[in-house]
Design a protein around this motif. Structure first.
Motif, PDB file in Angstrom:
ATOM      1  N   MET A   3       0.792  -1.351  -0.122  1.00 33.15           N
ATOM      2  CA  MET A   3       0.014  -0.081   0.079  1.00 33.15           C
ATOM      3  C   MET A   3       0.863   1.203  -0.291  1.00 33.15           C
ATOM      4  O   MET A   3       0.525   2.219  -0.505  1.00 33.15           O
ATOM      5  CB  MET A   3      -0.997   0.043   1.252  1.00 33.15           C
ATOM      6  N   HIS A   4       1.995   1.021   0.637  1.00 35.19           N
ATOM      7  CA  HIS A   4       3.046   2.274   0.761  1.00 35.19           C
ATOM      8  C   HIS A   4       3.311   2.899  -0.695  1.00 35.19           C
ATOM      9  O   HIS A   4       3.809   4.101  -0.869  1.00 35.19           O
ATOM     10  CB  HIS A   4       3.953   2.022   1.683  1.00 35.19           C
ATOM     11  N   GLY A   5       3.542   1.906  -1.485  1.00 35.00           N
ATOM     12  CA  GLY A   5       4.152   2.149  -3.029  1.00 35.00           C
ATOM     13  C   GLY A   5       3.435   3.497  -3.590  1.00 35.00           C
ATOM     14  O   GLY A   5       4.188   4.490  -3.971  1.00 35.00           O
ATOM     15  N   LEU A   6       2.077   3.548  -3.913  1.00 32.87           N
ATOM     16  CA  LEU A   6       1.623   4.779  -4.536  1.00 32.87           C
ATOM     17  C   LEU A   6       0.943   5.496  -3.517  1.00 32.87           C
ATOM     18  O   LEU A   6       0.383   6.737  -4.092  1.00 32.87           O
ATOM     19  CB  LEU A   6       0.669   4.343  -5.436  1.00 32.87           C
ATOM     20  N   ALA A  12     -12.013  10.314 -11.406  1.00 29.12           N
ATOM     21  CA  ALA A  12     -13.164   9.585 -12.230  1.00 29.12           C
ATOM     22  C   ALA A  12     -14.304   9.444 -11.314  1.00 29.12           C
ATOM     23  O   ALA A  12     -14.211   9.395 -10.031  1.00 29.12           O
ATOM     24  CB  ALA A  12     -12.671   8.220 -12.729  1.00 29.12           C
ATOM     25  N   VAL A  13     -15.403   8.918 -11.928  1.00 29.88           N
ATOM     26  CA  VAL A  13     -16.702   8.411 -11.040  1.00 29.88           C
ATOM     27  C   VAL A  13     -16.439   7.264 -10.302  1.00 29.88           C
ATOM     28  O   VAL A  13     -15.599   6.473 -10.879  1.00 29.88           O
ATOM     29  CB  VAL A  13     -17.982   8.290 -11.913  1.00 29.88           C
ATOM     30  N   ASN A  14     -16.454   7.015  -9.204  1.00 32.23           N
ATOM     31  CA  ASN A  14     -16.077   6.092  -8.164  1.00 32.23           C
ATOM     32  C   ASN A  14     -17.181   5.086  -8.475  1.00 32.23           C
ATOM     33  O   ASN A  14     -18.513   5.035  -7.788  1.00 32.23           O
ATOM     34  CB  ASN A  14     -16.264   6.538  -6.599  1.00 32.23           C
ATOM     35  N   GLU A  15     -17.206   4.057  -9.268  1.00 33.23           N
ATOM     36  CA  GLU A  15     -18.259   2.946  -9.322  1.00 33.23           C
ATOM     37  C   GLU A  15     -18.437   2.208  -8.223  1.00 33.23           C
ATOM     38  O   GLU A  15     -19.719   1.773  -8.121  1.00 33.23           O
ATOM     39  CB  GLU A  15     -17.723   1.876 -10.498  1.00 33.23           C
ATOM     40  N   HIS A  16     -17.496   1.840  -7.299  1.00 31.98           N
ATOM     41  CA  HIS A  16     -17.903   1.255  -6.034  1.00 31.98           C
ATOM     42  C   HIS A  16     -19.022   1.805  -5.223  1.00 31.98           C
ATOM     43  O   HIS A  16     -19.646   1.221  -4.406  1.00 31.98           O
ATOM     44  CB  HIS A  16     -16.611   0.962  -5.240  1.00 31.98           C
ATOM     45  N   ASN A  17     -18.746   3.384  -5.048  1.00 29.30           N
ATOM     46  CA  ASN A  17     -19.754   3.837  -4.392  1.00 29.30           C
ATOM     47  C   ASN A  17     -21.285   4.422  -5.401  1.00 29.30           C
ATOM     48  O   ASN A  17     -21.504   5.593  -4.891  1.00 29.30           O
ATOM     49  CB  ASN A  17     -19.189   5.078  -3.762  1.00 29.30           C
ATOM     50  N   PHE A  69      -3.144  -0.550  -4.437  1.00 30.67           N
ATOM     51  CA  PHE A  69      -3.663   0.651  -5.379  1.00 30.67           C
ATOM     52  C   PHE A  69      -3.911   0.065  -6.803  1.00 30.67           C
ATOM     53  O   PHE A  69      -2.827  -0.860  -7.049  1.00 30.67           O
ATOM     54  CB  PHE A  69      -2.611   1.805  -5.390  1.00 30.67           C
ATOM     55  N   SER A  70      -4.676   0.468  -7.561  1.00 31.29           N
ATOM     56  CA  SER A  70      -4.757   0.077  -8.887  1.00 31.29           C
ATOM     57  C   SER A  70      -4.573   1.242  -9.753  1.00 31.29           C
ATOM     58  O   SER A  70      -4.963   2.598  -8.936  1.00 31.29           O
ATOM     59  CB  SER A  70      -6.332  -0.547  -9.127  1.00 31.29           C
ATOM     60  N   ILE A  71      -4.462   1.337 -11.026  1.00 30.15           N
ATOM     61  CA  ILE A  71      -4.050   2.679 -11.849  1.00 30.15           C
ATOM     62  C   ILE A  71      -5.408   2.140 -12.809  1.00 30.15           C
ATOM     63  O   ILE A  71      -5.184   1.268 -13.709  1.00 30.15           O
ATOM     64  CB  ILE A  71      -2.962   2.473 -12.609  1.00 30.15           C
ATOM     65  N   ILE A 116      -7.647   2.717  -4.301  1.00 26.09           N
ATOM     66  CA  ILE A 116      -7.830   1.296  -3.626  1.00 26.09           C
ATOM     67  C   ILE A 116      -9.338   1.057  -3.903  1.00 26.09           C
ATOM     68  O   ILE A 116     -10.215   1.852  -3.524  1.00 26.09           O
ATOM     69  CB  ILE A 116      -7.499   1.299  -2.128  1.00 26.09           C
ATOM     70  N   ARG A 117      -9.644  -0.111  -4.632  1.00 26.86           N
ATOM     71  CA  ARG A 117     -10.926  -0.458  -4.927  1.00 26.86           C
ATOM     72  C   ARG A 117     -12.086  -0.179  -3.984  1.00 26.86           C
ATOM     73  O   ARG A 117     -13.162   0.385  -4.202  1.00 26.86           O
ATOM     74  CB  ARG A 117     -10.891  -1.882  -5.553  1.00 26.86           C
TER      75      ARG A 117
END
Length: 78
Positions: A1-4, A15-20, A41-43, A31-32
């Motif tokens: 998690m500390h990487g990004l 962007a729009v948060n699809e999860h929410n 993290f995801s890009i 983070i999804r």
């Protein structure tokens, strides 16, 4: 998690948060969801503008824009 983690506040794209259910926004690096396993993290390739900021500040050196998909076959067992 500390990487990004250091780059997230500086990502210039949202962007729009699809999860929410689209109720808020998220960065192109995210983070999804809070309980995601693994918690990394995801890009988002559809949102990313390719500025290279992630690759420069990732402490784990886990981001490489030159990566290409590859397939490996391994033999297991007797």
């Amino acid at each position: 998690m500390h990487g990004l983690w250091p780059v997230c506040p500086r990502v210039p794209v949202v962007a729009v948060n699809e999860h929410n259910c689209g109720l808020d926004r998220r960065a192109a690096t995210y983070i999804r969801y809070a309980q995601a396993v693994p918690l990394v993290f995801s890009i988002d390739p559809n949102t990313c503008i390719g500025c290279g900021l992630c690759e420069k500040v990732c402490l784990a050196e886990a981001v490489c824009y030159d990566d290409a998909p590859r397939r490996s076959e391994i033999e297991v067992g007797p």
